[in-house]
Design an enzyme around this catalytic site. Structure first.
Site, PDB file in Angstrom:
ATOM      1  N   CYS A  71      21.721  -8.141  50.577  1.00 13.87           N
ATOM      2  CA  CYS A  71      21.624  -8.853  51.987  1.00 13.87           C
ATOM      3  C   CYS A  71      19.380  -7.873  52.260  1.00 13.87           C
ATOM      4  CB  CYS A  71      21.651  -8.855  53.336  1.00 13.87           C
ATOM      5  SG  CYS A  71      21.131  -8.434  55.033  1.00 13.87           S
ATOM      6  N   CYS A  74      18.818  -5.334  55.004  1.00 16.72           N
ATOM      7  CA  CYS A  74      19.846  -4.108  55.140  1.00 16.72           C
ATOM      8  C   CYS A  74      19.371  -3.246  54.368  1.00 16.72           C
ATOM      9  CB  CYS A  74      20.976  -4.683  53.954  1.00 16.72           C
ATOM     10  SG  CYS A  74      22.585  -5.021  55.103  1.00 16.72           S
ATOM     11  N   HIS A 140      24.280  -4.840  59.041  1.00 17.19           N
ATOM     12  CA  HIS A 140      24.296  -6.196  58.303  1.00 17.19           C
ATOM     13  C   HIS A 140      25.222  -6.628  59.294  1.00 17.19           C
ATOM     14  CE1 HIS A 140      24.282  -8.888  55.275  1.00 17.19           C
ATOM     15  NE2 HIS A 140      25.274  -9.149  55.544  1.00 17.19           N
ATOM     16  N   HIS A 191      22.733 -11.743  58.719  1.00 14.82           N
ATOM     17  CA  HIS A 191      21.601 -10.177  59.336  1.00 14.82           C
ATOM     18  C   HIS A 191      21.769 -10.800  60.029  1.00 14.82           C
ATOM     19  CE1 HIS A 191      20.789  -6.101  58.413  1.00 14.82           C
ATOM     20  NE2 HIS A 191      20.646  -5.849  59.717  1.00 14.82           N
ATOM     21  N   HIS A 193      18.678 -11.675  63.199  1.00 10.90           N
ATOM     22  CA  HIS A 193      17.165 -11.177  63.638  1.00 10.90           C
ATOM     23  C   HIS A 193      17.104 -12.268  63.850  1.00 10.90           C
ATOM     24  CE1 HIS A 193      18.234 -14.552  60.156  1.00 10.90           C
ATOM     25  NE2 HIS A 193      16.940 -15.015  60.185  1.00 10.90           N
TER      26      HIS A 193
END
Lengths: 360, 360
Positions: A71, A74, A140, A191, A193
């Site tokens: 990811c 991360c 995450h 993740h 956001h």
């Protein structure tokens, strides 16, 4: 179906003015116009009885790992990022809590355009601007609604900082902060956001609702959203929650089931006018609005967007920002496409009652 | 990504007028305005490079059986239907080919409203009207694009018959014919069917595009769609196919990847003005447009809608109907929601080239 629930003593207040009480009317369809934007929707409660129409949940894509080696959002995978624009806290002594990066696949092409139009082609405008990603936490597998209120506050502070910075750049006409949760809501990474897009053009919906609000102000010398907030507080029918400075409602003309809006109760044209002391309170309201949604629809995919002014609207007496939260649980069909009219299969008054009944 | 393909000698014609050639420009984003409706979109080819962004196909839900004992649209299950309104052929000696039934879960409440507004509530209008289903074939596992041209012709004749009948009823202001294919496009049943909705209100998108077209006519004494058809034929860039009487293009301001429009080439305000001799030709064009789409996107979910005039526009010199076909393969996100601006991750000129390259 509407009409099956007890709406309490508050009901006749609004229903009395119309031909019949609201939920009575909503055994059948009705068009409703959003008083704050002028947009029409079709509320069609009979659609809800269709077979195979189920609201799908479980949008969170977190796979349980706090750190995903593949990811880009991360910690430790910074080599996958193009640019780190901001980290909070600034000193970073204990690692970052929020991080802002350039979107690798931007909607608008980086750098505000200096040549907004193509010569001789009034139907083409260069799509310059800025598109950034706000990573809300280093973890995450976290989810915005499950973060501590202080962490949500950090996220909102990061929104505010980027909003203010982008809004003052040359050629930027509007800044849109939004969040897509779940693949069906347009999220391509799990993740947690949000995103922020600064455009060199005022998007059509913003110019239309600004014109609507300005006309209302010219006719009534009052902000149309302030008026709506007052009306919702008096009726109570669609109120999900009120705090000292914010009001959460299911809007009168919700475009789909369980839509919510968070309004600042006192007049604020622009998101950037949010007072320092209100940030924590807004973080709590946003967190709870998402928690209510998760409780009712079992972690649905959703979008939220901060509907705020444009570059020239700071201090305006007729604009009034809000956060609009829309579960992405309806499939758009050919009717919506052709008519430009969202069809809401749910009764806003019923949805509000269900959301406000959630207890933790 | 745009720009990688040879667009042939026709290219400079349109590109020359602008700052750079179209596909060159489309390495970056640009806003485009639909010349026929006034609607803006954001074409953002960089979005296409996102990981995990794949167009999903296999929308057909047919399970291989020609007859499903649980499907209300299959012959023999008439007890599951509310009302059979029309069958074709009318004599029915060899069974029906198309059948029209009342929608059991209507968007609008049956019977055009006699009381269009709620007293004292200008933001509510009763949602009266008619909502019907056109069953396109008796065969459960068929698909419109795979029917014989004569069968598609039957479907279009059924559209025309219901369109004309509904349009002349009292209080009906607009009639919208549409088709949802695949669950993601809003179809809740797999048996091939279209829908038709007659409303007591002119939907917002129809009134906006009518106003746009009228203004153009007043300024230029020409139908804006006739002008666009001519321009597309001259440029050739976005043409998928032309027949004697119809033109299939990917529109200049397509709202999403592989959108197509079918225009009658000569001026026709209203779908009901389609000439008898053109029906078969339109059936072939529609069938091929869907086949091209299936070939390129592997049976995607899609919507199509007949964008036609309103009750008062028959014979109008400035309205011009079309069929708009939109694959339901993009997830709407918070940006689109807030900005009211569709984001197309594909280059219309590239999409047209891909569609017209399909060979059977």
């Amino acid at each position: 179906m509407c009409g099956g629930r007890d709406l309490g003593g508050r009901f006749p207040k609004e229903g009395g003015a119309a031909r019949g009480p609201l939920c009575e009317a909503l055994r059948v369809s009705e068009y409703r116009r959003d008083r704050t934007t002028g947009e029409w929707v079709l509320v069609a409660p009979e659609r809800k009885r269709r077979p195979h129409v189920r609201f799908s949940g479980h949008a969170s894509t977190g796979d349980g790992r706090a750190l995903d080696p593949e990811c880009p959002f991360c910690p430790g995978n910074e080599n996958m990022l193009t640019d780190i624009l901001l980290e909070s806290p600034l000193d970073g002594s204990l690692g970052w809590r929020t991080r802002v990066v350039a979107n690798k696949y931007p909607m608008v092409s980086s750098g505000a355009s200096k040549a907004p139009a193509f010569e001789g082609a009034p139907d083409r405008i260069a799509g310059g601007g800025y598109h950034e990603v706000i990573i809300e936490t280093a973890r995450h597998n976290a989810d915005l609604s499950a973060l501590a209120v202080e962490e949500v506050e950090d996220v909102i502070r990061t929104y505010l900082r980027r909003y203010a910075d982008l809004m003052k750049r040359p050629n930027v006409k509007a800044v849109i902060v939004f969040r897509n949760h779940g693949r069906r809501a347009g999220a391509s990474l799990g993740h947690p956001h949000s995103q922020i897009v600064a455009t060199g053009m005022v998007p059509p919906r913003l110019s239309a609702s600004a014109a609507w609000a300005r006309r209302h102000y010219e006719n009534h010398r009052q902000c149309v959203v302030c008026e709506e907030v007052q009306r919702e507080l008096e009726s109570g029918l669609r109120v999900v929650e009120e705090t000292d400075n914010f009001l959460i409602v299911v809007p009168f003309a919700a475009a789909g089931p369980f839509e919510q809006r968070i309004y600042p109760r006192r007049h604020q044209a622009c998101f950037s006018e949010l007072a320092e002391l209100e940030i924590r309170e807004l973080a709590g309201a946003l967190k709870r609005a998402l928690q209510h949604l998760n409780a009712v629809l079992d972690d649905p995919p959703y979008n939220f967007v901060i509907e705020s002014g444009t570059a020239d609207s700071a201090g305006s007496r007729y604009r009034h920002w809000d956060i609009r939260i829309v579960p992405a649980i309806q499939h758009l069909g050919g009717f919506e496409l052709g008519a430009g009219l969202p069809v809401n299969s749910s009764c806003p008054e019923d949805d509000a009652e269900e959301l406000r009944s959630v207890r933790f």
